[in-house]
Design a protein around this motif. Sequence first.
Motif, PDB file in Angstrom:
ATOM      1  N   CYS A  37       0.851  -1.200   0.000  1.00  0.00           N
ATOM      2  CA  CYS A  37       0.000   0.000   0.000  1.00  0.00           C
ATOM      3  C   CYS A  37       0.883   1.245   0.000  1.00  0.00           C
ATOM      4  O   CYS A  37       0.537   2.273  -0.586  1.00  0.00           O
ATOM      5  N   HIS A  40       1.027   5.289  -0.973  1.00  0.00           N
ATOM      6  CA  HIS A  40       0.724   6.105   0.212  1.00  0.00           C
ATOM      7  C   HIS A  40       1.971   6.182   1.081  1.00  0.00           C
ATOM      8  O   HIS A  40       1.947   5.772   2.252  1.00  0.00           O
ATOM      9  N   ILE A  79       2.014   7.819   4.706  1.00  0.00           N
ATOM     10  CA  ILE A  79       1.339   7.043   5.744  1.00  0.00           C
ATOM     11  C   ILE A  79       2.198   5.853   6.169  1.00  0.00           C
ATOM     12  O   ILE A  79       2.322   5.557   7.353  1.00  0.00           O
ATOM     13  N   CYS A  93      -2.511  -2.447   7.245  1.00  0.00           N
ATOM     14  CA  CYS A  93      -3.473  -1.514   6.631  1.00  0.00           C
ATOM     15  C   CYS A  93      -4.850  -2.144   6.407  1.00  0.00           C
ATOM     16  O   CYS A  93      -5.880  -1.537   6.702  1.00  0.00           O
ATOM     17  N   CYS A 118      -7.654  -2.496   9.219  1.00  0.00           N
ATOM     18  CA  CYS A 118      -8.465  -1.334   9.568  1.00  0.00           C
ATOM     19  C   CYS A 118      -9.255  -0.814   8.372  1.00  0.00           C
ATOM     20  O   CYS A 118     -10.320  -0.227   8.547  1.00  0.00           O
ATOM     21  N   HIS A 119      -8.754  -1.040   7.138  1.00  0.00           N
ATOM     22  CA  HIS A 119      -9.391  -0.430   5.965  1.00  0.00           C
ATOM     23  C   HIS A 119     -10.156  -1.406   5.082  1.00  0.00           C
ATOM     24  O   HIS A 119     -10.960  -0.970   4.256  1.00  0.00           O
ATOM     25  N   VAL A 174     -12.525   7.970   3.877  1.00  0.00           N
ATOM     26  CA  VAL A 174     -12.732   8.114   5.315  1.00  0.00           C
ATOM     27  C   VAL A 174     -14.092   8.772   5.597  1.00  0.00           C
ATOM     28  O   VAL A 174     -14.748   8.464   6.590  1.00  0.00           O
ATOM     29  N   VAL A 209     -13.246   3.169   9.088  1.00  0.00           N
ATOM     30  CA  VAL A 209     -12.496   4.237   9.754  1.00  0.00           C
ATOM     31  C   VAL A 209     -13.254   5.564   9.763  1.00  0.00           C
ATOM     32  O   VAL A 209     -12.680   6.606  10.093  1.00  0.00           O
ATOM     33  N   ILE A 249     -14.815   3.921  14.202  1.00  0.00           N
ATOM     34  CA  ILE A 249     -13.447   3.645  14.653  1.00  0.00           C
ATOM     35  C   ILE A 249     -13.392   2.802  15.933  1.00  0.00           C
ATOM     36  O   ILE A 249     -12.665   1.808  15.986  1.00  0.00           O
ATOM     37  N   VAL A 273      -3.580   8.092  14.633  1.00  0.00           N
ATOM     38  CA  VAL A 273      -4.112   7.135  13.655  1.00  0.00           C
ATOM     39  C   VAL A 273      -3.025   6.143  13.237  1.00  0.00           C
ATOM     40  O   VAL A 273      -2.984   5.011  13.694  1.00  0.00           O
ATOM     41  N   HIS A 274      -2.130   6.606  12.378  1.00  0.00           N
ATOM     42  CA  HIS A 274      -1.083   5.705  11.876  1.00  0.00           C
ATOM     43  C   HIS A 274       0.169   5.772  12.732  1.00  0.00           C
ATOM     44  O   HIS A 274       1.108   5.023  12.521  1.00  0.00           O
TER      45      HIS A 274
END
Length: 422
Positions: free
Chosen positions: A221, A225, A228, A251, A254-255, A263, A270, A275, A327-328
Motif C-alpha cells: 500500500c 501512500h 502514511i 493496513c 483497519c481499511h 474516510v 475508519v 473507529i 491514527v497511523h
Amino acid sequence: MKRMIRHYLAAVLAAAALLSAGLAAGAAPGVSECMDCHGDKTIEKTLPGGRTVSLYVDLQAYRSSVHGKGSCVTCHADATAPHEKLAKVSCGRCHGDADKSYAGSSHGKLRAKGVTDVPACYDCHGKHDIRKPKDPAARTFRLNIVATCLRCHMDRALEQKYDLPGQQVMIAYQQSVHGMASKKSGLTGSAVCVDCHGNHAILPGDEPRSATHRQKIPTMCGKCHPGILEKYEMSVHGKGMRAGIAESPVCTDCHGEHTISKVSDPNSPVFARNIPKTCSGCHENEAISTRYALPKKRFSSYMDSFHGIAVEYGMTKAANCSSCHGVHDILPSSDPASPVNKANLPKTCGKCHPNAGPNFAKGDVHVEVSPKKAMGVFAVRLFYTIFISALVVLFVLHVGLELYGRWNRRKENGPDGKEGQS
Ligand code: HEC
Ligand code: HEC
Ligand code: HEC
Ligand code: HEC
Ligand code: HEC
Ligand code: HEC
Ligand code: HEC
Ligand code: HEC
Ligand code: HEC
Ligand code: HEC
Ligand code: HEC
C-alpha cells in the motif's frame, strides 16, 4: 595441386549446400502466404464436440501489434504453407522472465496441468493484437486490467468451483475508492488488481512469496501512500508487525481490502463513528490483551465514558480512539511522543476542550467499572443495579399477588355470573 583443387571443390560444394539451406530458410513462409487462407473471414475448424472456431486472423490488428513486424513463424515456429497440425505457441521462448514467474503462480501451475479455466498468456495479452502495456488500447493497459481479470473473476461457476471471493467482492472493488478513481475518473495512479496482486506471480495471500502476504501489505500500500507508511512504520502497530506479532494490525485490518472507501464514507470502518468498533476487534479481545500484556476492555471502558456515549448517539465531534491516540502513529502512553502521554494530555484534550486546565485530564478517560479501577462509578452502578432489580422483582410480585387475589375471589364466589343469569 590435385589435392588443393579437391579441397577447393569441396569448399564450393559446402558453400552451395549452405546457400541452398539458407534459401530454404529464407523461403520460410511470409505473412501473405499464411493470409491466403487465414485472411478468409469464413475459415473455421470443427472441434471434436461439434463446435466451430474461427481461424480468421485480422491482418490490420496484427500489423499494429507489438510483434506485427515479424512473420507468423516468429511464434508458429513449425508452420509451413500449407501445413499439418501445429504445436502450441511458446511465448516463454523469448519472454523467459515473465514465463518463469507465471509458471510458479496459481494460474500457471494449474495451466501446466492442462486446466483451461485459468488464463494462459494470451488470455490476458491477446494473440495477434498484443500491445505494450503502456498503449491505451492494450488489454493490459492500467485502465483495462480490471476488465481483463473480471472476465473470469465475475464468473459464478468459477467462483464456486475454485472457492474464489464472490461476485459481490468484485462489485465492491469497483465501487471502492480505488475502483471508482480508475473507472469513473480515469485516474491511472489508482490501485487496480495487479498493483496489489502482481501480474504474473499471482499467489494466495497465505503464501509468504505472495504480494498480498500480511507482512508485505504495508509496503505494498505504501508504494502509493508513502507518507502514511512512514508514520505506520514508527508506530506501536508497525513495530509489532515487523517483530512478527501476527495480531498487530496492517493496513487492510483497519481499511478492508477490496472494499476500501473514503474516510468520509459512513460505511467506512475508519469513519469517525465506526473507529471504536474497528479497534475493539483486538483491544476488547481477552486473548490478545493477555498475550501482549495490554490493558483490557478498552472498548467497553470507552463506551462507558462521556465520549463513548456521545459517539454512540451520533455525536461525531466527541472523541473517538483516534482523536486521543492518533491514527497511523499510535504509540504506548508511556512514550513521551504519545498524545496520551501524561505530559501531552492538556494539549490533546485541549483540541476540543479549549478551556481545559491542567487538572482537566486527571480523571480516567477509560472508565473501567471495577472496584479497583473506579470505585465511585462502580459503587453508583452497583447501587442502581441492585435498586432497579429489586424494584422489578417487587413490581412483578405485586402484579402476581393482585392477579392471584382476583382469581381466588372469583372461585370463592362460585360461577356467580352464570347462575345469576339463569
Ligand atoms: C492452404 C491454406 C492454409 C495455409 C496457406 C495456412 N493455413 Fe493454417 N490452417 C489451415 C487450415 C485448413 C487449418 C485448420 C486445420 C484443422 O482443421 O486442424 C489451419 C490451422 C491453423 C492453425 C491452428 C492450429 C491448429 O493446429 O489447429 C494455425 C496456428 C495456423 N493454421 C497457422 C498458419 C500459419 C502461421 C500459416 C503460414 C505459415 C498458415 N497457417 C498457412 C489452412 C492454411
Ligand atoms: C506473438 C505470437 C504470435 C504470432 C506472431 C502469430 N500468432 Fe497465431 N496464435 C498465437 C497464439 C498464442 C495462438 C493460440 C494457440 C496456441 O497457443 O498455439 C495462436 C493461434 C492462431 C490460430 C488459431 C486460431 C486462434 O485464433 O486461436 C491461427 C489460425 C493463427 N494463430 C494464425 C496466425 C497467423 C496467420 C499469423 C501471422 C499473421 C500468426 N498466427 C502470428 C500467437 C501468435
Ligand atoms: C520470437 C520471440 C517472441 C515470441 C515467441 C513472443 N514475443 Fe513478445 N516480444 C518479442 C520482442 C522482440 C518484443 C519487443 C518488440 C518491441 O519492443 O518493439 C516483444 C514484445 C512483447 C510485449 C510488449 C513488451 C513491453 O515491454 O512493452 C508483450 C506484452 C509480449 N511481447 C507478449 C508476448 C506474448 C504473450 C507472446 C506469446 C503469445 C509473445 N510475446 C511471444 C519477442 C517475442
Ligand atoms: C493474469 C494476466 C496475465 C497473464 C496470464 C500473463 N500476463 Fe503478462 N502482463 C500482464 C499485465 C497486466 C502486464 C502489465 C504490467 C503491469 O501493469 O503490471 C503484463 C506485462 C507483460 C510484459 C511486459 C513486461 C513486463 O514484464 O512487465 C510481458 C513481456 C508479458 N507480460 C509477457 C507475458 C507472458 C510471456 C505470459 C505467459 C507466460 C504472460 N505475460 C502472462 C498480465 C498477464
Ligand atoms: C481465464 C480466466 C482468468 C483470468 C483472465 C484471470 N484469472 Fe485469476 N484465477 C482464475 C481461476 C480459475 C483461479 C483459481 C485457481 C486456483 O484455485 O488455483 C484464479 C485464481 C486467482 C487468484 C487466487 C490465487 C489463489 O490460489 O488463491 C488471484 C489473486 C487471481 N486469480 C487474480 C487474478 C488477476 C489479478 C487477474 C488479472 C490480471 C486474473 N486473476 C485473471 C481465472 C482467471
Ligand atoms: C488494494 C489492493 C487490492 C486490489 C486493488 C485488489 N485486491 Fe484482491 N486481494 C487483496 C488482498 C489484501 C487480499 C487478501 C489476501 C489474503 O489475506 O489472503 C485479496 C484477495 C483476493 C483474492 C482471493 C485470493 C486470496 O489471496 O485470498 C482474489 C481472487 C482477488 N483478491 C482478486 C482480485 C481481483 C480480480 C482484483 C481486481 C478486480 C483485485 N483482487 C483487486 C488486495 C487487493
Ligand atoms: C488487528 C488487531 C489490532 C487492531 C485492529 C488495533 N490494534 Fe492496537 N495493538 C494491537 C497489538 C497486538 C498491540 C501490541 C503490539 C506490540 O506491543 O508490539 C497493540 C498496541 C496498541 C497500543 C499500545 C499499547 C501498549 O501499551 O503498548 C495502543 C495505544 C493501541 N494499540 C491502540 C489502538 C487503536 C486506537 C486502534 C484503532 C485505531 C488499534 N489499536 C487497532 C492490535 C490491534
Ligand atoms: C489501526 C488502524 C489503521 C491502520 C493499521 C492503518 N490505518 Fe489508515 N486510517 C485509519 C483511520 C482510523 C483513518 C481515519 C483518520 C481520520 O479520521 O482522519 C485512516 C485514514 C487513512 C487514509 C486517508 C486519510 C489520510 O490520512 O490521508 C489513508 C490513505 C490510509 N489511512 C491508508 C493507510 C495505509 C496505506 C496503511 C498501512 C501502511 C494504513 N492506512 C494503516 C486506521 C488505520
Ligand atoms: C497504485 C497505487 C495505490 C495502491 C497500491 C493503493 N492505493 Fe489507496 N489510493 C490510491 C489513490 C490514487 C487514491 C485516491 C483516489 C481518489 O481520491 O479518488 C487512494 C485512496 C485511498 C483511500 C481513501 C483516502 C480518502 O481520501 O479517504 C484509502 C483509505 C486508501 N487508498 C487505502 C489504501 C490501502 C489500505 C492500500 C493497500 C491495501 C492502498 N490504498 C493501495 C492509490 C493506491
Ligand atoms: C479521550 C481520550 C481517549 C479516548 C477517546 C480513547 N483513549 Fe485509550 N487511552 C487514553 C489515555 C489518556 C490512556 C492512558 C491512561 C489510561 O489507561 O487511562 C489510554 C490508554 C489506552 C490503551 C492502553 C495502552 C497505553 O497506551 O497506555 C489502549 C490499548 C487504548 N487506550 C485503546 C483505546 C481504544 C481502542 C479506544 C477506542 C475504543 C480508546 N483508547 C479511546 C485516552 C483515550
Ligand atoms: C475530538 C474532540 C475531543 C477530544 C480530543 C476530547 N474530548 Fe472530551 N468531549 C468532547 C465532546 C464533543 C464532549 C461532549 C459530549 C457530551 O456532551 O456528552 C466531551 C465531553 C467530555 C467530558 C464530559 C463533561 C463535559 O465537559 O461535557 C469530559 C470529562 C471530557 N470530555 C474529558 C476529556 C478528556 C480528559 C480528554 C483528553 C484526554 C478529552 N475529553 C478529549 C470532545 C473531545
